[in-house]
Design a protein around this motif. Structure first.
Motif, short mmCIF file in Angstrom:
data_model
loop_
_atom_site.label_atom_id
_atom_site.label_comp_id
_atom_site.label_asym_id
_atom_site.label_seq_id
_atom_site.Cartn_x
_atom_site.Cartn_y
_atom_site.Cartn_z
N GLU A 212 -10.57 26.85 -54.96
CA GLU A 212 -11.54 28.04 -55.11
C GLU A 212 -12.90 27.34 -55.57
OE1 GLU A 212 -10.67 31.44 -57.27
OE2 GLU A 212 -8.61 31.60 -56.72
N ASP A 213 -13.66 26.38 -54.81
CA ASP A 213 -14.55 25.48 -55.31
C ASP A 213 -15.85 26.50 -55.61
OD1 ASP A 213 -13.16 23.60 -54.36
OD2 ASP A 213 -14.05 23.67 -52.05
N ALA A 214 -15.90 27.72 -55.13
CA ALA A 214 -16.96 28.71 -55.48
C ALA A 214 -17.18 28.94 -56.96
CB ALA A 214 -16.91 29.99 -54.72
N VAL A 215 -15.81 28.91 -57.64
CA VAL A 215 -15.93 29.17 -59.17
C VAL A 215 -15.59 27.81 -59.82
CG1 VAL A 215 -15.25 31.36 -59.20
CG2 VAL A 215 -13.49 29.74 -59.01
N THR A 216 -14.96 26.79 -59.24
CA THR A 216 -14.47 25.63 -60.17
C THR A 216 -15.66 24.81 -59.99
OG1 THR A 216 -13.89 24.59 -57.90
CG2 THR A 216 -12.09 25.56 -59.55
#
Length: 736
Positions: free
Chosen positions: A677-681
């Motif tokens: 989940e790159d959008a939040v990490t």
């Protein structure tokens, strides 16, 4: 219902040996070890009462603090510890109080007078204690403590004194005492006037009797002794007797002299003239009840067998001593004497069981030991891969993708026809209901309401006979939940129990239900019971939808993922060291924390925040992502710790958008997410990212909550707090 501020939620333990030689050291060790197992129920003070060296001498030892402090006091006692007793009664108590400061005076046991003629340990509340106290003070009694319990011991002394010529036995005396008490209680009483005898009774508070005998018991039950109905009396009030010293409490039908507001008659009219405890009351023949024989405890030759009895608030206190137990029911009066157990009732009601079964328990001592763990809470967190399997074992067929709940099978069609389903619970159990509400609505197409039990009981909302009420409780003895249950049962609703403790009040008083099989949970903060409740409620929703073709694929998906859940939780437990480091990195020094969730994860946010606040004492708040802009966003800055639950589901994009609002205001959140989940990490450093396995959206909370259990545990440890025994809290809240 008359509810007062005086309340205690405590642990009581009693030990009786008959024809079994025990020295004083062995007796006190048994009492103290029993209390140790109950310490999760209360730990601000403890005490015990045992026989002295002289005839009619009772020793009462009490100490502030945990059971360890009482043990030290007992060890320093000058009494002869080698003195042997062939028959003896000892009672003990560990206290958790919300009224009356922890002190030796306020600790139990409480006494009738300085001679300790009657001593009592009590869990619960006596709601009319002020009236009883006022009456007894007018009769010359001097009260020593701030508690409501003291009035029980002094009332027993008063009843005994005015009935000395009646030759009352201990049961008859206790019946006269209990008729004057209002509220809830689980209590044990011993008296110098009835040596080697013990009375145990309960109403709204748990109490069980463990039995250990030298020989096999003749039968696996104890008869309940009811009064034979006949009315005699020299006074104007009828008294229902059974040819001995027992009696039936007068009712409105046969001459009730108690006022509707409670036993005000005691305080505004002199007892001994026309009051219920009048010396004019006739007890038929003054005969002795001891002629009754407890057949389970007699040998083939008709003589008593050597026996030990262990009485406790919880099974955990007796499991190391015996596997044979009897669960007392509300209004049972258990009288132990001469090696026998007699169970009495004040009156006989239609359909009432005439026996109490002696059950064989399966719990092992190792289940309530810490093992290699520092605390019970950590042990119970790590037990969850197994405990959730126990909840599903024998109920879910993962090959056929079917669910069968034997405790509900005959009621499923009734529940499906319900106008609505109302889930009622407190605390963590309430959160398990919230966590599964959406799934219930999705699978059953029945309106679902989730209620906090105390608020529900206060409101007394409209209820209908075609409603189904689901009550969820770990202990099965939660006061507010049982109060709500009584209200719903009186109005004809179908009452379903989801409970961990076999034999609890909730399991007995509901019409059907599911035992969650989580095993004993000793830590005050609920962990494995929450996940097992979650599983049980999911299985119930699956069972209710088994006849729906449109839900078939969804059911298959959920059952498949349930089969993997144990491995998923093991995966999360591998984050233990990372979470420990995170807690020590400065997070433990914070005074407030926000936990954000949405959809299915709102319940996870609430439960996670509850765990943090109750164990680490950090103020924490669970908030819906969607509510941020309606006020809570004002709290967000670079100093506020924030934990965001951002696992993937149908509203994941909305969660990401809300998370960006946090980042735009300088927040550096800790993120619970699925892998990739790159959008939040990208919003947080790698050490603040906690990746957990992805599962079905409705089950993701089972995985996510383990992160918060570990985080709260390590925050508490880092701050120097005992996670097993948080201040001001107790395991089973059996009082108002």
């Amino acid at each position: 219902m008359n509810i007062i501020l005086t309340a205690e939620n405590s642990g009581i333990f009693g030990y009786v040996n008959y024809l079994v030689d025990k020295n004083r050291q062995e007796i006190t060790d048994t009492l103290l070890n029993g209390l140790q197992r109950l310490e999760y129920r209360g730990y601000d003070s403890a005490g015990l009462a045992i026989d002295g060296d002289k005839k009619k001498e009772v020793l009462v030892l009490k100490e502030v603090g945990k059971v360890k402090a009482l043990r030290e006091l007992v060890d320093t006692s000058t009494k002869d510890k080698s003195k042997v007793f062939n028959a003896h009664v000892g009672i003990a108590h560990t206290r958790w109080a919300t009224h009356g400061s922890p002190s030796r005076l306020n600790a139990h046991p409480h006494r009738s007078n300085v001679e300790n003629e009657f001593v009592v340990v009590h869990n619960g509340i006596i709601s009319n204690y002020r009236e009883i106290r006022a009456l007894l003070e007018s009769k010359g009694f001097v009260f020593e403590t701030e508690t409501d319990t003291e009035c029980i011991a002094k009332l027993a002394k008063y009843v005994y004194d005015i009935n000395k010529h009646r030759n009352l036995d201990f049961t008859g005396l206790m019946k006269l005492v209990l008729v004057e008490l209002e509220g809830s209680y689980g209590l044990l009483m011993k008296s110098v006037h009835f040596p080697n005898e013990l009375i145990a009774t309960r109403k709204g508070s748990p109490l069980l009797v463990g039995i250990k005998s030298e020989k096999k018991l003749k039968v696996d039950f104890v008869d309940v002794e009811f009064p034979d109905i006949k009315v005699t009396g020299a006074s104007d009030e009828p008294v229902v007797t059974n040819g001995d010293d027992s009696f039936e409490t007068p009712t409105a039908a046969n001459g009730n002299i108690l006022s509707p507001a409670g036993n005000i008659r005691l305080s505004n009219q002199p007892v001994g003239i026309n009051g219920y405890l009048s010396p004019n009351t006739a007890y038929a023949n003054g005969t002795d009840l001891h002629r009754a024989v407890s057949r389970a405890f007699m040998s083939d030759e008709g003589v008593p067998i050597p026996t030990e009895f262990f009485l406790a608030s919880d099974l955990a206190a007796v499991v190391e001593r015996t596997k044979k137990v009897i669960y007392l029911e509300d209004d049972d009066i258990a009288h132990i004497y001469d090696g026998g157990l007699h169970i009495h009732r004040v009156r006989r009601e239609e359909g009432q069981s005439t026996v109490r079964s002696i059950q064989t328990i399966e719990m092992e001592l190792k289940q309530i030991m810490k093992g290699n763990f520092e605390h019970f809470m950590l042990k119970e967190i790590f037990e969850q891969p197994e405990s959730i399997l126990n909840a599903m074992r024998g109920r879910i067929n993962f090959e056929d993708k079917t669910v069968r709940l034997g405790g509900l099978s005959t009621y499923l069609s009734t529940i499906r026809r319900s106008r609505r389903i109302i889930m009622i619970a407190c605390g963590t159990s309430y959160h398990s209901c919230l966590a599964t509400r959406d799934l219930f609505e999705e699978l059953t197409d029945i309106p679902i309401a989730v209620e906090v039990a105390s608020y529900f009981a206060d409101r007394r909302p409209p209820l209908f006979r075609d409603d189904t009420c689901i009550f969820v409780s770990q202990s099965g003895e939660t006061y507010d939940t049982l109060t709500a249950l009584k209200y719903c049962a009186e109005r004809g609703a179908l009452c379903v129990g989801i409970v961990n403790t076999v034999g609890s009040a909730l399991s007995r008083e509901t019409q059907c239900g599911v035992h969650i099989n989580a095993g004993p949970e000793i830590g005050v903060a609920s962990t494995k019971a929450y996940t097992s409740q979650f599983i049980a409620l999911v299985m119930m929703a699956l069972s209710l939808s088994e006849d729906s073709l449109s839900k078939h694929q969804r059911r298959i998906e959920i059952i498949t993922e349930l089969g993997k859940m144990s491995d998923y939780i093991k995966n999360v437990l591998n984050l233990n060291d990372k979470i420990k480091t995170l807690a020590a990195s400065g997070l433990s020094s914070k005074s407030s924390m926000i936990v954000l969730g949405r959809g299915y994860q709102y319940a996870t946010a609430l439960e996670g925040a509850l765990k943090i606040k109750e164990i680490s004492y950090i103020h924490s708040e669970g908030i819906l992502f969607g509510e941020l802009k309606h006020g809570p966003l004002a709290l967000i800055d670079e100093t506020m710790p924030i934990v965001m639950i951002a696992t993937k589901d149908s509203i994941y994009n909305d969660v990401v958008n809300s998370a960006q609002q946090v980042g735009a205001r300088g927040g550096t959140p800790i993120v619970v997410c699925n892998p990739g989940e790159d959008a939040v990490t990208a919003m947080t450093p790698p050490e603040n990212s906690l990746e957990v396995p992805q599962t079905a959206d409705c089950l993701q909370g089972l995985v996510n909550i383990v992160v918060f259990q570990l985080l709260s545990y390590w925050l508490a440890v880092k701050r120097g707090h005992d996670p097993d025994q948080p201040r001001n809290l107790a395991k089973a809240v059996t009082t108002a």
